[in-house]
Design an enzyme around this catalytic site. Structure first.
Site, PDB file in Angstrom:
ATOM      1  N   ASN A  76     -10.847  -2.826  -5.928  1.00 56.86           N
ATOM      2  CA  ASN A  76      -9.967  -2.050  -6.802  1.00 56.86           C
ATOM      3  C   ASN A  76     -10.435  -1.692  -8.202  1.00 56.86           C
ATOM      4  O   ASN A  76     -10.273  -0.768  -8.871  1.00 56.86           O
ATOM      5  CB  ASN A  76      -8.590  -2.459  -7.124  1.00 56.86           C
ATOM      6  CG  ASN A  76      -7.689  -2.197  -5.682  1.00 56.86           C
ATOM      7  OD1 ASN A  76      -6.669  -3.181  -5.811  1.00 56.86           O
ATOM      8  ND2 ASN A  76      -7.845  -1.542  -5.099  1.00 56.86           N
ATOM      9  N   ASP A 125       0.794  -1.121   0.122  1.00 56.66           N
ATOM     10  CA  ASP A 125       0.133   0.113   0.075  1.00 56.66           C
ATOM     11  C   ASP A 125       0.865   1.319  -0.101  1.00 56.66           C
ATOM     12  O   ASP A 125       1.967   1.166   0.720  1.00 56.66           O
ATOM     13  CB  ASP A 125      -0.890   0.077   1.485  1.00 56.66           C
ATOM     14  CG  ASP A 125      -1.891   0.972   1.022  1.00 56.66           C
ATOM     15  OD1 ASP A 125      -2.348   1.383   0.014  1.00 56.66           O
ATOM     16  OD2 ASP A 125      -2.507   1.299   2.300  1.00 56.66           O
TER      17      ASP A 125
HETATM   18  C1  FPP Z   1      -1.649  -0.169  -3.554  1.00 57.37           C
HETATM   19  O1  FPP Z   1      -1.551   1.323  -3.499  1.00 57.37           O
HETATM   20  C2  FPP Z   1      -1.171  -0.944  -4.430  1.00 57.37           C
HETATM   21  C3  FPP Z   1      -1.845  -1.653  -5.645  1.00 57.37           C
HETATM   22  C4  FPP Z   1      -3.170  -1.544  -5.741  1.00 57.37           C
HETATM   23  C5  FPP Z   1      -1.091  -2.598  -6.555  1.00 57.37           C
HETATM   24  C6  FPP Z   1       0.133  -3.080  -6.335  1.00 57.37           C
HETATM   25  C7  FPP Z   1       0.795  -3.887  -7.311  1.00 57.37           C
HETATM   26  C8  FPP Z   1       1.762  -4.040  -7.573  1.00 57.37           C
HETATM   27  C9  FPP Z   1       3.033  -3.434  -7.221  1.00 57.37           C
HETATM   28  C10 FPP Z   1       2.190  -5.007  -8.749  1.00 57.37           C
HETATM   29  C11 FPP Z   1       2.582  -6.517  -8.340  1.00 57.37           C
HETATM   30  C12 FPP Z   1       2.217  -7.453  -9.404  1.00 57.37           C
HETATM   31  C13 FPP Z   1       2.522  -8.757  -9.219  1.00 57.37           C
HETATM   32  C14 FPP Z   1       2.493  -9.598 -10.433  1.00 57.37           C
HETATM   33  C15 FPP Z   1       3.074  -9.417  -8.028  1.00 57.37           C
HETATM   34  P1  FPP Z   1      -2.413   2.252  -3.727  1.00 57.37           P
HETATM   35  O2  FPP Z   1      -2.642   2.809  -5.074  1.00 57.37           O
HETATM   36  O3  FPP Z   1      -3.592   2.023  -2.814  1.00 57.37           O
HETATM   37  O4  FPP Z   1      -1.731   3.671  -3.001  1.00 57.37           O
HETATM   38  P2  FPP Z   1      -2.555   4.561  -2.003  1.00 57.37           P
HETATM   39  O5  FPP Z   1      -3.074   4.085  -0.901  1.00 57.37           O
HETATM   40  O6  FPP Z   1      -1.389   5.577  -1.746  1.00 57.37           O
HETATM   41  O7  FPP Z   1      -3.627   5.142  -3.126  1.00 57.37           O
END
Ligand code: FPP
Length: 221
Positions: free
Chosen positions: A50, A2
């Site tokens: 999401n 996150d």
């Molecule tokens: C949350 O941050 C993160 C995600 C929704 C996606 C994370 C995915 C990856 C790093 C790719 C992984 C891929 C594989 C195949 C393992 P957020 O967008 O919720 O951050 P925020 O809370 O700051 O908005």
């Protein structure tokens, strides 16, 4: 994983750049985990919630997950990592992505160093709902329904309950991640945003875990 979006925003970058930076974090943590012999690691890559994000970001995340799989599965295979997925394979998940997931599962199925479980289109409540649906489809009588019969119908019944759950970026909730399996897990919250998270942070979390006393509802030693 996150904090990608906020990490990017604080640098004046589009949110998607935060996800991109999250890939380096993931592979550094993975290497660090392999170095210390961690056998199971699970990451939350895309939740059932999401889909509510703007279309562009949803499309990016789906494409990015697929891209990482294709670019890095051989490397994971060479590192003896077994790849698994948990989550709903509903109509919203592109068929090609499902095919790539299945190929990665097949390629790495005999690997032994670590199991990397990727939660994709995953929600803890959906997982329990799906397990209950299977119980009903299996015509299990009410008196035979137990924690064990439910656990054996989760997305990956072989996955042990996590010892430790790490949540990055200053949020203090589990957000529907491994709801059933986290019942007795130790929870660790850190302000570090996922793109800045490295193996040293994993080791700090494990050191904190080692200070905990796990009683599983008992009275301890
Ligand atoms: C949350 O941050 C993160 C995600 C929704 C996606 C994370 C995915 C990856 C790093 C790719 C992984 C891929 C594989 C195949 C393992 P957020 O967008 O919720 O951050 P925020 O809370 O700051 O908005």
């Amino acid at each position: 994983m996150d904090g990608n979006g906020r990490w990017a925003k604080s640098r004046g970058l589009p949110r998607t750049e935060g996800h991109r930076a999250g890939e380096d974090a993931l592979f550094d943590v993975l290497e660090g985990a392999l170095d210390i012999g961690l056998k199971w690691m699970s990451v939350y890559a895309f939740s059932t919630e999401n889909w509510r994000r703007p279309g562009d970001e949803v499309r990016f995340l789906i494409g990015f997950n697929e891209d990482i799989l294709l670019r890095r599965r051989d490397e994971l295979h060479e590192r003896d990592v077994r790849i698994r997925f948990v989550g709903r394979r509903d109509r919203r998940v592109p068929k090609r992505l499902i095919k790539n997931m299945d190929d990665a599962i097949e390629l790495t199925k005999n690997n032994k160093a670590m199991t990397l479980t990727v939660a994709f289109n995953y929600g803890g409540r959906s997982e329990i709902v799906d397990a209950v649906r299977t119980l009903v489809a299996d015509k299990v009588p009410a008196e035979r329904i137990s924690a064990r019969s439910i656990a054996s119908r989760l997305y990956d019944p072989q996955m042990p309950d996590p010892d430790l759950m790490i949540r990055t970026s200053g949020e203090s909730r589990t957000s529907n991640f491994l709801l059933w399996q986290l019942a007795y897990s130790e929870l660790y919250f850190t302000d570090v945003a996922w793109p800045d998270f490295r193996r040293e942070h994993l080791y700090q979390a494990i050191a904190a875990y080692q200070e905990r006393e796990r009683r599983f509802g008992g009275v301890g030693e």
